[in-house]
Design an enzyme around this catalytic site. Structure first.
Site, PDB file in Angstrom:
ATOM      1  N   THR A  10       5.292 -32.999   4.303  1.00 39.17           N
ATOM      2  CA  THR A  10       3.829 -33.132   4.357  1.00 39.17           C
ATOM      3  C   THR A  10       3.418 -34.318   5.228  1.00 39.17           C
ATOM      4  OG1 THR A  10       3.678 -32.213   2.122  1.00 39.17           O
ATOM      5  CG2 THR A  10       1.771 -33.448   2.922  1.00 39.17           C
ATOM      6  N   VAL A  11       3.977 -35.490   4.956  1.00 38.45           N
ATOM      7  CA  VAL A  11       3.558 -36.708   5.657  1.00 38.45           C
ATOM      8  C   VAL A  11       4.127 -36.733   7.079  1.00 38.45           C
ATOM      9  CG1 VAL A  11       3.646 -39.231   5.642  1.00 38.45           C
ATOM     10  CG2 VAL A  11       3.300 -37.983   3.493  1.00 38.45           C
ATOM     11  N   LYS A  88       6.421 -45.253  -1.627  1.00 38.53           N
ATOM     12  CA  LYS A  88       6.127 -46.344  -2.584  1.00 38.53           C
ATOM     13  C   LYS A  88       7.241 -46.561  -3.590  1.00 38.53           C
ATOM     14  CE  LYS A  88       4.088 -42.423  -3.404  1.00 38.53           C
ATOM     15  NZ  LYS A  88       2.992 -41.571  -3.022  1.00 38.53           N
ATOM     16  N   VAL A 115       0.334 -47.080  -0.461  1.00 45.90           N
ATOM     17  CA  VAL A 115      -0.688 -47.174  -1.513  1.00 45.90           C
ATOM     18  C   VAL A 115      -2.016 -46.650  -0.976  1.00 45.90           C
ATOM     19  CG1 VAL A 115      -1.815 -48.654  -3.218  1.00 45.90           C
ATOM     20  CG2 VAL A 115       0.424 -49.308  -2.332  1.00 45.90           C
ATOM     21  N   GLY A 170       0.107 -30.271  -1.121  1.00 47.11           N
ATOM     22  CA  GLY A 170       0.956 -31.364  -0.632  1.00 47.11           C
ATOM     23  C   GLY A 170       0.577 -32.719  -1.195  1.00 47.11           C
ATOM     24  N   GLU A 173       4.026 -35.462  -5.859  1.00 52.20           N
ATOM     25  CA  GLU A 173       5.385 -35.911  -5.535  1.00 52.20           C
ATOM     26  C   GLU A 173       6.356 -34.740  -5.687  1.00 52.20           C
ATOM     27  OE1 GLU A 173       6.038 -39.192  -4.409  1.00 52.20           O
ATOM     28  OE2 GLU A 173       3.884 -38.968  -4.320  1.00 52.20           O
ATOM     29  N   LYS A 188       2.628 -48.067  -7.077  1.00 54.74           N
ATOM     30  CA  LYS A 188       1.527 -48.581  -6.250  1.00 54.74           C
ATOM     31  C   LYS A 188       0.950 -49.867  -6.848  1.00 54.74           C
ATOM     32  CE  LYS A 188       0.385 -43.977  -4.544  1.00 54.74           C
ATOM     33  NZ  LYS A 188      -0.341 -42.736  -4.826  1.00 54.74           N
ATOM     34  N   GLY A 284      -2.259 -36.474   0.980  1.00 59.77           N
ATOM     35  CA  GLY A 284      -2.446 -35.385   1.940  1.00 59.77           C
ATOM     36  C   GLY A 284      -1.841 -35.744   3.283  1.00 59.77           C
TER      37      GLY A 284
HETATM   38  N1  LIG Z   1       2.242 -36.207   0.175  1.00 58.72           N
HETATM   39  C1  LIG Z   1       1.377 -37.216   0.155  1.00 58.72           C
HETATM   40  O1  LIG Z   1       0.156 -37.017   0.110  1.00 58.72           O
HETATM   41  C2  LIG Z   1       1.872 -38.619   0.203  1.00 58.72           C
HETATM   42  C3  LIG Z   1       3.206 -38.913   0.121  1.00 58.72           C
HETATM   43  N2  LIG Z   1       3.626 -40.230   0.181  1.00 58.72           N
HETATM   44  C4  LIG Z   1       5.043 -40.538   0.155  1.00 58.72           C
HETATM   45  O2  LIG Z   1       5.599 -40.179   1.410  1.00 58.72           O
HETATM   46  C5  LIG Z   1       6.948 -39.715   1.237  1.00 58.72           C
HETATM   47  C6  LIG Z   1       7.061 -38.298   1.762  1.00 58.72           C
HETATM   48  O3  LIG Z   1       6.190 -37.480   1.034  1.00 58.72           O
HETATM   49  P1  LIG Z   1       5.981 -35.931   1.454  1.00 58.72           P
HETATM   50  O4  LIG Z   1       5.892 -35.795   2.910  1.00 58.72           O
HETATM   51  O5  LIG Z   1       4.873 -35.477   0.606  1.00 58.72           O
HETATM   52  O6  LIG Z   1       7.341 -35.306   0.935  1.00 58.72           O
HETATM   53  P2  LIG Z   1       7.955 -33.895   1.360  1.00 58.72           P
HETATM   54  O7  LIG Z   1       8.889 -33.497   0.288  1.00 58.72           O
HETATM   55  O8  LIG Z   1       6.886 -32.947   1.774  1.00 58.72           O
HETATM   56  O9  LIG Z   1       8.787 -34.255   2.682  1.00 58.72           O
HETATM   57  C7  LIG Z   1       9.979 -34.988   2.663  1.00 58.72           C
HETATM   58  C8  LIG Z   1      10.860 -34.448   3.776  1.00 58.72           C
HETATM   59  O10 LIG Z   1      11.997 -35.283   3.862  1.00 58.72           O
HETATM   60  C9  LIG Z   1      13.151 -34.472   3.993  1.00 58.72           C
HETATM   61  N3  LIG Z   1      14.284 -35.179   3.425  1.00 58.72           N
HETATM   62  C10 LIG Z   1      14.444 -35.543   2.127  1.00 58.72           C
HETATM   63  N4  LIG Z   1      15.631 -36.171   1.980  1.00 58.72           N
HETATM   64  C11 LIG Z   1      16.227 -36.188   3.196  1.00 58.72           C
HETATM   65  C12 LIG Z   1      17.459 -36.689   3.682  1.00 58.72           C
HETATM   66  N5  LIG Z   1      18.333 -37.280   2.868  1.00 58.72           N
HETATM   67  N6  LIG Z   1      17.726 -36.534   4.995  1.00 58.72           N
HETATM   68  C13 LIG Z   1      16.860 -35.941   5.801  1.00 58.72           C
HETATM   69  N7  LIG Z   1      15.663 -35.444   5.409  1.00 58.72           N
HETATM   70  C14 LIG Z   1      15.358 -35.556   4.123  1.00 58.72           C
HETATM   71  C15 LIG Z   1      12.823 -33.209   3.225  1.00 58.72           C
HETATM   72  O11 LIG Z   1      13.619 -32.114   3.668  1.00 58.72           O
HETATM   73  C16 LIG Z   1      11.345 -33.024   3.483  1.00 58.72           C
HETATM   74  O12 LIG Z   1      11.092 -32.204   4.593  1.00 58.72           O
HETATM   75  C17 LIG Z   1       7.237 -39.856  -0.250  1.00 58.72           C
HETATM   76  O13 LIG Z   1       7.810 -41.108  -0.466  1.00 58.72           O
HETATM   77  C18 LIG Z   1       5.843 -39.796  -0.888  1.00 58.72           C
HETATM   78  O14 LIG Z   1       5.801 -40.489  -2.116  1.00 58.72           O
HETATM   79  C19 LIG Z   1       2.742 -41.264   0.325  1.00 58.72           C
HETATM   80  C20 LIG Z   1       1.416 -41.034   0.407  1.00 58.72           C
HETATM   81  C21 LIG Z   1       0.865 -39.680   0.307  1.00 58.72           C
HETATM   82  N1  LIG Z   2       1.512 -38.019  -5.116  1.00 56.39           N
HETATM   83  C1  LIG Z   2       0.714 -39.060  -4.545  1.00 56.39           C
HETATM   84  C2  LIG Z   2       0.778 -38.992  -3.053  1.00 56.39           C
HETATM   85  C3  LIG Z   2       0.222 -40.176  -2.403  1.00 56.39           C
HETATM   86  O1  LIG Z   2       0.568 -41.316  -2.634  1.00 56.39           O
HETATM   87  C4  LIG Z   2      -0.726 -38.902  -4.989  1.00 56.39           C
HETATM   88  O2  LIG Z   2      -1.051 -37.847  -5.521  1.00 56.39           O
HETATM   89  O3  LIG Z   2      -1.487 -39.858  -4.830  1.00 56.39           O
END
Ligand SMILES: NC(=O)C1=CN([C@@H]2O[C@H](COP(=O)(O)OP(=O)(O)OC[C@H]3O[C@@H](n4cnc5c(N)ncnc54)[C@H](O)[C@@H]3O)[C@@H](O)[C@H]2O)C=CC1
Ligand SMILES: N[C@@H](CC=O)C(=O)O
Length: 377
Positions: A10-11, A88, A115, A170, A173, A188, A284
């Protein structure tokens, strides 16, 4: 500046989209992904391809989880690459170690996106602290749980259905227990306390979430002119600080009560500026991607982040955070008085004692729910 993304979920996709469509100062040249997800010529599943690539000056970690994210960030810093992360969990667990490794390597660590999604919260705290002491902060710091409570309250949606929607969008977590049990807000809150108070914040905060929140609970609080929001809070008084994560029953007329969907609202209080509020999408792809790209641009333009100093000798004093609590439970609760049908009022408890009380109530009634009563006015 050539950058590498670790994780293309997602990110990571949001970061790539914003950079390719709107930013000329940076280029995503490498992407680390799992072996079964390599869909682009820039992708590799071997981290050595990135850490050994001297053209990559900055690594953006958005994989999530503790390991290997922690090891990859440490290797990037040791290889004199700047690091930006939205993770985080890993920042809350290893901030002091990352700060020290970045300082030793003469590179910067950027954590804005960890955060509040797209809200410039960390940078604003840093700016406030150039003049002021931050004396307290509190806020809706989790988009998923705000989205759930908002949909339950405004549309009468069922908890499980709306959590599934937040996952599809998305916001949640990988394991959404981290959202609904307050762990994400705990991370956070630890980061916010570290930056706001200059302390290596303890991981032993009292934490409770909204897993047991029902529509009937929201109706009960609505009858008292309140709604429930999951808040992270921190306070500093002299040489002491406290922090906690818990559902709080806020007045319907407050700004917090009005926060919709996946939005966050964080507030801080500081010496001369007084109260400041920060509002925006807390989760998001594009909002979070935006926060990361802001950090990338700061780095590309040579604006290095301050070296966070977490060395303040503040004592953790959980008794600083006190409230009256409403507990909906069928268990007997010592010292409680009636609040409403099925719900009890316990006056003037420290957050840590309230957490212990909830744990005892859950031994008898595993559906028990508790919220602090925000002070009116
Ligand atoms: N989704 C959101 O709105 C937000 C997420 N975050 C943080 O950002 C980070 C990413 O979140 P998302 O993008 O939502 O997660 P996600 O699960 O959508 O994406 C993570 C990606 O990393 C890859 N991945 C995981 N382990 C791996 C590894 N060992 N080697 C290579 N690739 C690997 C996965 O295949 C996946 O495509 C997390 O720490 C989350 O807490 C922070 C703010 C907002
Ligand atoms: N899962 C978290 C993603 C962003 O930090 C949230 O819902 O706030």
């Amino acid at each position: 500046m050539k950058i590498a993304l670790l994780g293309y979920g997602t990110v990571g996709r949001g970061v790539d989209q914003i950079i390719s469509e709107r930013v000329s100062e940076a280029e995503v040249t490498r992407i680390l992904e799992l072996p079964d997800r390599l869909t682009d010529a820039r992708m590799t599943s071997d981290y050595d391809d990135i850490v050994d690539d001297s053209s990559v000056e900055l690594v953006v970690e958005c994989m999530g989880g503790l390991e290997p994210a922690h090891a990859f960030i440490m290797r990037a810093l040791a290889a004199h690459k700047h690091v930006v992360t939205s993770n985080k969990a890993v920042v809350a667990a290893h901030l002091a170690e990352f700060i020290s490794a970045a300082a030793q390597a003469g590179v910067s660590l950027y954590i804005e996106a960890a955060v509040g999604g797209g809200i410039p919260w960390i940078a604003s705290i840093e700016k406030v602290r150039r003049i002021d002491e931050v004396t307290s902060f509190s806020g809706i710091m989790n988009g998923t749980t705000n989205y759930i409570v908002d949909a339950m309250r405004r549309q009468g949606a069922e908890f499980a259905d709306v959590l599934a929607r937040a996952q599809e969008l998305g916001y949640a977590e990988r394991d959404p227990s981290a959202d609904i049990d307050g762990i994400d807000v705990k991370n956070k809150t630890i980061i916010s306390a570290a930056v706001a108070f200059g302390v290596n914040c303890t991981p032993d905060l009292p934490v409770s979430g909204i897993r047991n929140l029902t529509k009937a609970d929201l109706d009960l609080f609505a009858a008292h002119g309140r709604t429930v929001k999951l808040l992270g809070r921190g306070v500093r008084q002299g040489g002491r600080y406290a922090a906690a994560v818990e559902p709080v029953a806020v007045g319907e007329g407050t700004l917090e009560a009005q926060v919709p969907s996946n939005f966050n609202l964080m507030t801080l209080d500081a010496t001369t500026v007084g109260e400041l509020k920060f509002y925006g999408q807390g989760a998001g792809s594009l909002p979070t991607g935006n926060a990361i790209v802001q950090d990338v641009l700061d780095c590309a333009s040579g604006t290095l982040r301050p070296t966070y100093d977490l060395s303040r000798a503040l004592a953790y004093a959980p008794e600083l955070l006190r409230s009256d609590y409403v507990v909906r439970t069928s268990a007997a609760v010592e010292g409680a008085e009636p609040f409403d049908e099925g719900a009890l009022l316990v006056r003037d408890l420290a957050a840590a004692d309230a957490r212990a009380l909830l744990a005892r109530a859950c031994e008898t009634d595993h559906t028990s729910f508790m919220a602090a009563l925000a002070q009116e006015g």
